[in-house]
Design a protein around this motif. Structure first.
Motif, PDB file in Angstrom:
ATOM      1  N   PHE A 274      -1.975  -9.733 -11.860  1.00  0.00           N
ATOM      2  CA  PHE A 274      -2.015  -8.572 -10.956  1.00  0.00           C
ATOM      3  C   PHE A 274      -2.070  -8.952  -9.516  1.00  0.00           C
ATOM      4  N   ARG A 275      -2.744  -9.820  -9.279  1.00  0.00           N
ATOM      5  CA  ARG A 275      -2.852 -10.194  -7.709  1.00  0.00           C
ATOM      6  C   ARG A 275      -1.764 -10.636  -7.338  1.00  0.00           C
ATOM      7  N   SER A 276      -0.897 -11.550  -8.093  1.00  0.00           N
ATOM      8  CA  SER A 276       0.446 -12.085  -7.732  1.00  0.00           C
ATOM      9  C   SER A 276       1.469 -10.831  -7.505  1.00  0.00           C
ATOM     10  N   GLU A 277       1.218 -10.006  -8.317  1.00  0.00           N
ATOM     11  CA  GLU A 277       2.173  -8.746  -8.166  1.00  0.00           C
ATOM     12  C   GLU A 277       1.860  -7.987  -6.730  1.00  0.00           C
ATOM     13  N   LEU A 278       0.605  -8.064  -6.454  1.00  0.00           N
ATOM     14  CA  LEU A 278       0.147  -7.123  -5.294  1.00  0.00           C
ATOM     15  C   LEU A 278       0.073  -8.032  -4.105  1.00  0.00           C
ATOM     16  N   LYS A 279       0.535  -9.267  -4.150  1.00  0.00           N
ATOM     17  CA  LYS A 279       0.318 -10.342  -2.989  1.00  0.00           C
ATOM     18  C   LYS A 279      -0.774 -10.280  -2.483  1.00  0.00           C
ATOM     19  N   ILE A 280      -1.939 -10.388  -3.044  1.00  0.00           N
ATOM     20  CA  ILE A 280      -3.316 -10.668  -2.606  1.00  0.00           C
ATOM     21  C   ILE A 280      -4.075 -11.889  -2.966  1.00  0.00           C
ATOM     22  N   GLY A 281      -5.031 -12.471  -2.253  1.00  0.00           N
ATOM     23  CA  GLY A 281      -5.597 -13.477  -2.508  1.00  0.00           C
ATOM     24  C   GLY A 281      -6.236 -13.672  -3.987  1.00  0.00           C
ATOM     25  N   LYS A 282      -6.394 -14.813  -4.451  1.00  0.00           N
ATOM     26  CA  LYS A 282      -6.857 -15.153  -5.765  1.00  0.00           C
ATOM     27  C   LYS A 282      -8.334 -14.487  -5.929  1.00  0.00           C
ATOM     28  N   ASN A 283      -9.006 -14.402  -4.890  1.00  0.00           N
ATOM     29  CA  ASN A 283     -10.490 -13.757  -5.062  1.00  0.00           C
ATOM     30  C   ASN A 283     -10.502 -12.609  -4.485  1.00  0.00           C
ATOM     31  N   ASP A 284      -9.515 -12.013  -3.963  1.00  0.00           N
ATOM     32  CA  ASP A 284      -9.438 -10.937  -3.488  1.00  0.00           C
ATOM     33  C   ASP A 284      -9.631  -9.669  -4.802  1.00  0.00           C
TER      34      ASP A 284
END
Length: 588
Positions: A274-284
């Motif tokens: 999901f983080r990759s899909e949303l283009k956010i950091g791995k700890n966000d």
């Protein structure tokens, strides 16, 4: 001694009154607590959010506002469970919400009918037309859960999980042995070929004719499931049937190998996706918003004078107002009348999810549909079940819309009265005696068998009601009496076959029905209203402090096993002439 008993009596009465007052004020406290909790602030959805959908509870047609529905008594808060109406509405809202980037289907076990699951699935397919993503994760996918998940762009499965993809079966419950042990004789009066309807009361297994009918029924539905999964997952239909027949997806590796799922992931890996899909950091932090919270997010719907009334009728059809598990003839007919007399209501959609029930109560509702149809368009939307009396109240509508998996038809009538003479006399040692002024004064007495004259009277009435049923379907569907009679006789049909033989007009869900109604009424801008009006939960609480709470708590504790208790209760109510699909069909 008299004084002693006086004090004892006073103590008992005092204790009882104190107990009642405690329950009363405690219930008021609960109602006030829920009222405060339900007056929630508007949920502000942050940009780049994901709608988190969990459906691990019994999905009803409408969100239930009962004060005890899923109430967590230890935390003193309600566990809100959305009905199908709110689930569909919020998926539609998310489709047009720029802050919602996609949907997370957090699936395991779906306690909903196949038709309801299909309707949610169709809403998800519509959501995807915007280009937004859907991802699913499950530790295990039951068959219904997988059918829903199959629309996803990515399907993830726990490494130790599996996909329950093993075909459909129908299991009927037979009561002959139990009734014999109790020395209760079911006295059945039916019309013509209408035999399968009453088999559970005099047979121990299906007749060959009924077995053939049900096999045709589930084969058609399973074919639709296979076709839709094939389209979504790009797997040939024959290959899917092989996977099902040989249980090739009974472990995670097999599910991946045969293309039912995309990846075997642990939960942390799913979140990383999901983080990759949303283009956010791995700890966000991922902005997940649950359906029950999203329900309170702002809506762009504007006020419109014109209205489409959606009238819900769920459960066994009974006379009077009914309750949370039944379709009250008086309550639903009043709602139809209210919509008919409201000049701002331009069309009516009757949402039916019912196995039928009382022939008289069905006729009361039928009459109001006929009157409404004379002044404005009436469309019927069938959910999981619209059979027998459920079809009777639908047949006069201008248009009938069903889901492919809807169970409908069962056009037939039967009467059943239980003779408990041997139970009373031999097992309980109870006997009865009486005097009467006329031959039929004690008609329906369970302490003796029916006489030949009484059977003749009942048979005549059953034949008359069946004839009336067929005539009304004939008129409503513009079919000849012979045509209706040939597809009646109590036979059930899937929505797919019902459309083929003319019992329904279109395949689709509630949204399709509303669109058809609006088009027939010639209105483009409108708002929908739901009827009957939901009972005010404080009034309901004061009306029935203990009864409603007891039923809800029992259902919560028994979960899926509650259906067996409900079956037993329904059997005990099967007195007199019924327009009801008399056996419970559960597609597993």
């Amino acid at each position: 001694m008299k004084q002693f008993f006086k004090y004892v009596l006073a103590t008992v009465v005092g204790f009882f009154l104190t107990f009642v007052l405690i329950i009363f004020f405690f219930s008021i406290f609960i109602a006030s607590t829920i009222s405060g909790l339900q007056e929630q602030q508007v949920t502000n959805v942050k940009p780049n959010s994901v709608l988190h959908i969990q459906l691990n509870y019994p999905i009803k047609e409408r969100t239930d506002d009962s004060p005890f529905e899923n109430f967590d008594i230890f935390n003193m808060e309600p566990q809100i469970t959305l009905g199908l109406d709110d689930i569909l509405k919020n998926i539609q809202k998310a489709k047009d919400d720029p802050n919602i980037q996609g949907i997370y289907l957090d699936l395991f076990y779906l306690r909903a009918g196949w038709a309801q699951v299909h309707e949610i699935r169709e809403a998800l397919l519509d959501f995807k037309t915007t280009g937004k993503f859907i991802k699913s994760y499950g530790e295990v996918y039951t068959q219904r859960a997988y059918y829903l998940a199959s629309v996803s762009d990515k399907i993830f499965l726990n490494p130790e999980g599996f996909v329950q993809f093993n075909g459909l079966n129908v299991e009927l419950t037979f009561y002959k042995g139990a009734l014999e042990k109790l020395d209760i004789e079911p006295q059945i009066i039916r019309h013509g070929k209408f035999k399968a309807a009453t088999e559970p009361y005099f047979l121990e297994k299906m007749s060959e004719a009924n077995r053939e009918q049900l096999n045709t029924f589930i084969s058609g539905i399973y074919g639709e499931i296979i076709k839709n999964i094939s389209s979504a997952r790009n797997i040939p239909e024959e290959e899917l049937r092989t996977i099902s027949n040989e249980l090739l997806a009974d472990n995670a590796n097999g599910a991946v190998q045969y293309g039912l799922v995309d990846s075997v992931y642990f939960k942390d890996q799913v979140l990383s996706s999901f983080r990759s899909e949303l283009k956010i950091g791995k700890n966000d932090k991922i902005n997940f918003v649950s359906l029950k919270k999203y329900r309170h997010s702002p809506s762009k719907e504007s006020y419109q004078k014109n209205k489409i009334a959606v009238i819900y009728g769920s459960g066994t059809i009974v006379s009077g107002d009914g309750d949370r598990e039944s379709l009250g003839g008086d309550r639903v007919s009043k709602a139809i009348r209210k919509a008919r007399l409201d000049s701002n209501v331009k069309a009516i959609v009757l949402r039916v999810n019912s196995p039928g029930g009382s022939s008289i109560a069905s006729d009361v509702i039928w009459r109001e549909i006929v009157l409404a149809k004379d002044v404005k368009p009436v469309v019927v939307s069938m959910s999981s079940l619209a059979a027998s009396g459920g079809y009777y109240i639908a047949c006069p509508a201008d248009k009938i819309v069903a889901q492919p998996f809807t169970i409908t038809g069962s056009i037939g009538v039967f009467g059943i009265l239980f003779n408990a003479q041997k139970l009373y006399n031999d097992k309980l040692g109870i006997t009865f005696d009486q005097v009467k002024t006329s031959e039929f004064a004690d008609l329906g007495n369970t302490a003796r068998p029916l006489t030949e004259a009484e059977i003749g009277k009942f048979q005549k009435e059953v034949d008359r009601i069946y004839d009336s049923f067929v005539n009304k379907v004939s008129k409503g569907r513009d079919l000849s009496y012979a045509e209706v009679d040939s597809i009646a006789q109590g036979r059930i049909w899937s929505g797919i076959d019902a459309k083929r033989i003319g019992l329904v007009d279109e395949l689709g869900g509630l949204e399709t029905s509303i669109n058809i109604a609006a088009e027939m009424a010639g209105v483009e801008k409108y708002r929908t209203i739901s009827l009957p009006k939901k009972r005010d939960f404080k009034e309901e609480l004061l009306k029935n402090i203990l009864g409603e709470a007891k039923a809800l708590f029992i259902e919560e504790e028994l979960e899926e096993y509650y259906s067996y208790l409900k079956k037993l209760k329904d059997i005990l109510k099967l007195e007199g002439i019924q327009m009801r699909i008399p056996f419970d069909i559960e597609l597993k």
